[in-house]
Design a protein around this motif. Structure first.
Motif, PDB file in Angstrom:
ATOM      1  N   LEU A 122       0.841  -1.188   0.000  1.00 54.56           N
ATOM      2  CA  LEU A 122       0.000   0.000   0.000  1.00 54.56           C
ATOM      3  C   LEU A 122       0.878   1.241   0.000  1.00 54.56           C
ATOM      4  CD1 LEU A 122      -2.562  -1.002   2.800  1.00 54.56           C
ATOM      5  CD2 LEU A 122      -2.840  -1.305   0.346  1.00 54.56           C
ATOM      6  N   TYR A 123       0.441   2.279  -0.706  1.00 54.75           N
ATOM      7  CA  TYR A 123       1.173   3.542  -0.733  1.00 54.75           C
ATOM      8  C   TYR A 123       0.179   4.693  -0.579  1.00 54.75           C
ATOM      9  CZ  TYR A 123       3.897   7.492  -2.488  1.00 54.75           C
ATOM     10  OH  TYR A 123       4.512   8.703  -2.623  1.00 54.75           O
ATOM     11  N   ILE A 124       0.478   5.603   0.357  1.00 53.96           N
ATOM     12  CA  ILE A 124      -0.384   6.753   0.622  1.00 53.96           C
ATOM     13  C   ILE A 124       0.472   8.002   0.530  1.00 53.96           C
ATOM     14  CG2 ILE A 124      -1.928   7.864   2.272  1.00 53.96           C
ATOM     15  CD1 ILE A 124      -2.336   5.103   3.559  1.00 53.96           C
ATOM     16  N   SER A 125       0.073   8.932  -0.321  1.00 52.52           N
ATOM     17  CA  SER A 125       0.817  10.176  -0.500  1.00 52.52           C
ATOM     18  C   SER A 125      -0.126  11.374  -0.409  1.00 52.52           C
ATOM     19  CB  SER A 125       1.533  10.196  -1.848  1.00 52.52           C
ATOM     20  OG  SER A 125       2.088  11.480  -2.100  1.00 52.52           O
ATOM     21  N   PRO A 126       0.063  12.246   0.587  1.00 48.12           N
ATOM     22  CA  PRO A 126      -0.751  13.460   0.658  1.00 48.12           C
ATOM     23  C   PRO A 126      -0.271  14.562  -0.274  1.00 48.12           C
ATOM     24  CG  PRO A 126       0.754  13.376   2.509  1.00 48.12           C
ATOM     25  CD  PRO A 126       0.969  12.109   1.733  1.00 48.12           C
ATOM     26  N   LEU A 127       0.928  14.404  -0.841  1.00 46.77           N
ATOM     27  CA  LEU A 127       1.488  15.408  -1.750  1.00 46.77           C
ATOM     28  C   LEU A 127       2.045  14.708  -2.985  1.00 46.77           C
ATOM     29  CD1 LEU A 127       3.394  17.764   0.730  1.00 46.77           C
ATOM     30  CD2 LEU A 127       1.279  18.273  -0.505  1.00 46.77           C
ATOM     31  N   THR A 128       1.288  14.758  -4.059  1.00 41.27           N
ATOM     32  CA  THR A 128       1.725  14.155  -5.325  1.00 41.27           C
ATOM     33  C   THR A 128       1.442  15.106  -6.475  1.00 41.27           C
ATOM     34  OG1 THR A 128       1.409  11.871  -4.598  1.00 41.27           O
ATOM     35  CG2 THR A 128       1.353  12.272  -6.953  1.00 41.27           C
ATOM     36  N   LEU A 129       2.482  15.355  -7.265  1.00 36.20           N
ATOM     37  CA  LEU A 129       2.333  16.162  -8.481  1.00 36.20           C
ATOM     38  C   LEU A 129       1.961  15.241  -9.634  1.00 36.20           C
ATOM     39  CD1 LEU A 129       5.349  18.644  -8.366  1.00 36.20           C
ATOM     40  CD2 LEU A 129       2.930  19.265  -8.292  1.00 36.20           C
ATOM     41  N   GLY A 176      -2.203  16.782  -5.708  1.00 34.18           N
ATOM     42  CA  GLY A 176      -3.299  16.098  -5.050  1.00 34.18           C
ATOM     43  C   GLY A 176      -2.865  14.947  -4.165  1.00 34.18           C
ATOM     44  N   PHE A 177      -3.838  14.094  -3.853  1.00 35.21           N
ATOM     45  CA  PHE A 177      -3.682  12.954  -2.958  1.00 35.21           C
ATOM     46  C   PHE A 177      -3.666  11.676  -3.794  1.00 35.21           C
ATOM     47  CE2 PHE A 177      -5.433   9.495  -0.451  1.00 35.21           C
ATOM     48  CZ  PHE A 177      -4.780   9.609   0.762  1.00 35.21           C
ATOM     49  N   LEU A 178      -2.695  10.792  -3.532  1.00 39.50           N
ATOM     50  CA  LEU A 178      -2.553   9.557  -4.296  1.00 39.50           C
ATOM     51  C   LEU A 178      -2.563   8.352  -3.368  1.00 39.50           C
ATOM     52  CD1 LEU A 178      -1.909   8.077  -7.024  1.00 39.50           C
ATOM     53  CD2 LEU A 178       0.512   8.326  -6.424  1.00 39.50           C
ATOM     54  N   PHE A 179      -3.327   7.333  -3.769  1.00 36.94           N
ATOM     55  CA  PHE A 179      -3.348   6.060  -3.049  1.00 36.94           C
ATOM     56  C   PHE A 179      -3.203   4.934  -4.064  1.00 36.94           C
ATOM     57  CE2 PHE A 179      -5.784   2.270  -1.896  1.00 36.94           C
ATOM     58  CZ  PHE A 179      -5.175   1.915  -0.686  1.00 36.94           C
ATOM     59  N   THR A 180      -2.274   4.021  -3.800  1.00 36.14           N
ATOM     60  CA  THR A 180      -2.110   2.851  -4.666  1.00 36.14           C
ATOM     61  C   THR A 180      -2.037   1.599  -3.804  1.00 36.14           C
ATOM     62  OG1 THR A 180       0.324   2.846  -4.684  1.00 36.14           O
ATOM     63  CG2 THR A 180      -0.787   4.240  -6.316  1.00 36.14           C
ATOM     64  N   SER A 181      -2.489   0.501  -4.365  1.00 39.48           N
ATOM     65  CA  SER A 181      -2.394  -0.789  -3.677  1.00 39.48           C
ATOM     66  C   SER A 181      -2.096  -1.878  -4.697  1.00 39.48           C
ATOM     67  CB  SER A 181      -3.682  -1.115  -2.918  1.00 39.48           C
ATOM     68  OG  SER A 181      -4.739  -1.407  -3.815  1.00 39.48           O
ATOM     69  N   HIS A 182      -1.365  -2.894  -4.238  1.00 39.94           N
ATOM     70  CA  HIS A 182      -1.025  -4.036  -5.082  1.00 39.94           C
ATOM     71  C   HIS A 182      -1.070  -5.290  -4.224  1.00 39.94           C
ATOM     72  CE1 HIS A 182       2.098  -6.487  -7.553  1.00 39.94           C
ATOM     73  NE2 HIS A 182       0.866  -6.711  -8.003  1.00 39.94           N
ATOM     74  N   PHE A 183      -1.843  -6.272  -4.675  1.00 35.19           N
ATOM     75  CA  PHE A 183      -1.980  -7.534  -3.960  1.00 35.19           C
ATOM     76  C   PHE A 183      -1.857  -8.667  -4.958  1.00 35.19           C
ATOM     77  CE2 PHE A 183      -4.746 -11.073  -2.634  1.00 35.19           C
ATOM     78  CZ  PHE A 183      -4.175 -11.393  -1.414  1.00 35.19           C
ATOM     79  N   LYS A 184      -0.969  -9.620  -4.679  1.00 33.70           N
ATOM     80  CA  LYS A 184      -0.792 -10.770  -5.559  1.00 33.70           C
ATOM     81  C   LYS A 184      -0.490 -11.994  -4.716  1.00 33.70           C
ATOM     82  CE  LYS A 184       1.655 -12.364  -9.713  1.00 33.70           C
ATOM     83  NZ  LYS A 184       2.671 -12.035 -10.731  1.00 33.70           N
TER      84      LYS A 184
END
Length: 326
Positions: free
Chosen positions: A182-189, A231-239
């Motif tokens: 999981l990745y959470i970023s409150p500051l993403t260009l 903005g705000f970025l959220f990514t997730s990866h599950f395998k």
């Protein structure tokens, strides 16, 4: 003379016995030793490469129920490089796909086109923590022109039109046992590039469109070829292998711009099931859902392309093919 001969023979016999004794005492035993060389250190790099080719075909000859013969092919590759040393980790992944379809009586058409690269660098305080302070970079574009079929005269997308880059800082949760990231970023260009002036003048993919004279139609100001958002970025990866020889993979990306319509979320959701037949043959089932308010749909009306509002984009994939891992 006899006595002399007897003494001589006795001396020879004693000499022979002495030599034999010395020979027995000087036998050397040679042992074979195996030397195993242990490397000074284990490489901090992990490499994984996977290439595949999916093929589907259907043919009709004098088929009374009707039908159109077609053949489809998809080439895909996934390449990862992970550097891990101490509490520092740097992960890189490149995903490429390109697919085409040929139907009887219809020109060759593109079915899939993707070039995706991501790189994440992170540092954790101790070796037991699954949380990293991270910086992330993503880049997405395509290889060839895209069309709103059957119109193949005017391209609606091109290489680097669009192209997307994401650069930000945040926190990453990486758990190898649970196979989740999981990745959470409150500051993403987020940068949107449209490096084709015709598409940029149309305001495609959210860039500022050109200004034209209402009377003459002359272009007064070019459309911008780039758009920057924060903005705000959220990514997730599950395998993970959920059943024997069945692997489930899920990728989700959510982004929302702080300045322009905050709360309006861009969505990119990919899900896939891999069914392993043997070491080289696999079947896969998957779908991809995309929603982006900046991407306006194109429709054909009275022989002309018109731009309508944003729509949910869906793609479903079912294929079987060869996969080679190295």
């Amino acid at each position: 003379m006899k006595l002399t001969r007897i003494l001589l023979l006795a001396c020879i016999a004693l000499s022979a016995l002495n030599v034999a004794a010395q020979t027995k005492d000087t036998i050397i035993t040679i042992e074979k030793k195996v030397v195993v060389k242990i490397p000074d250190s284990v490489s901090p790099w992990q490499h994984k490469n996977s290439i595949g080719f999916d093929l589907s075909e259907i043919a009709f000859v004098n088929w009374s129920a009707g039908g159109t013969s077609s053949v489809s092919g998809l080439v895909k590759g996934n390449f990862t490089r992970i550097y891990s040393k101490g509490n520092f980790k740097w992960g890189n992944e490149l995903i490429v796909r390109y697919g085409v379809n040929k139907q009887d009586g219809i020109e060759l058409r593109k079915t899939d086109d993707a070039f995706q690269f991501s790189s994440t660098a992170g540092y954790r305080r101790d070796s037991t923590s699954n949380w990293y302070h991270s910086a992330k970079f993503n880049f997405n574009t395509q290889f060839t022109n895209g069309y709103n079929y059957p119109n193949t005269e005017v391209a609606i997308s091109k290489p680097f039109a669009p192209a997307y880059t994401f650069l930000g800082v945040g926190a990453e949760y990486s758990n190898k046992e649970k196979k989740i990231n999981l990745y959470i970023s409150p500051l993403t260009l987020k940068n949107t590039l449209v490096l084709d002036q015709r598409l940029a003048d149309q305001g495609a993919f959210g860039v500022s469109k050109a200004i034209f004279d209402d009377v003459t139609g002359e272009r007064l100001k070019k459309g911008k070829q780039a758009k920057t958002e924060l903005g705000f970025l959220f990514t997730s990866h599950f395998k993970k292998e959920i059943f024997k020889n069945i692997t489930f993979e899920n990728r989700l990306t959510l982004y929302s711009d702080y300045i322009n319509k905050f709360g309006n979320i861009d969505v990119d959701w990919q899900t896939q099931l891999d069914l392993v037949v043997n070491q080289y043959v696999r079947a896969n089932i998957g779908f991809n859902l995309i929603y982006d308010d900046d991407i306006k749909a194109k429709e054909e009306k009275d022989g002309e392309q018109i731009t309508v509002g944003p729509k949910i984009q869906l793609k479903q994939v079912l294929g079987i093919g060869l996969v080679y891992n190295f």
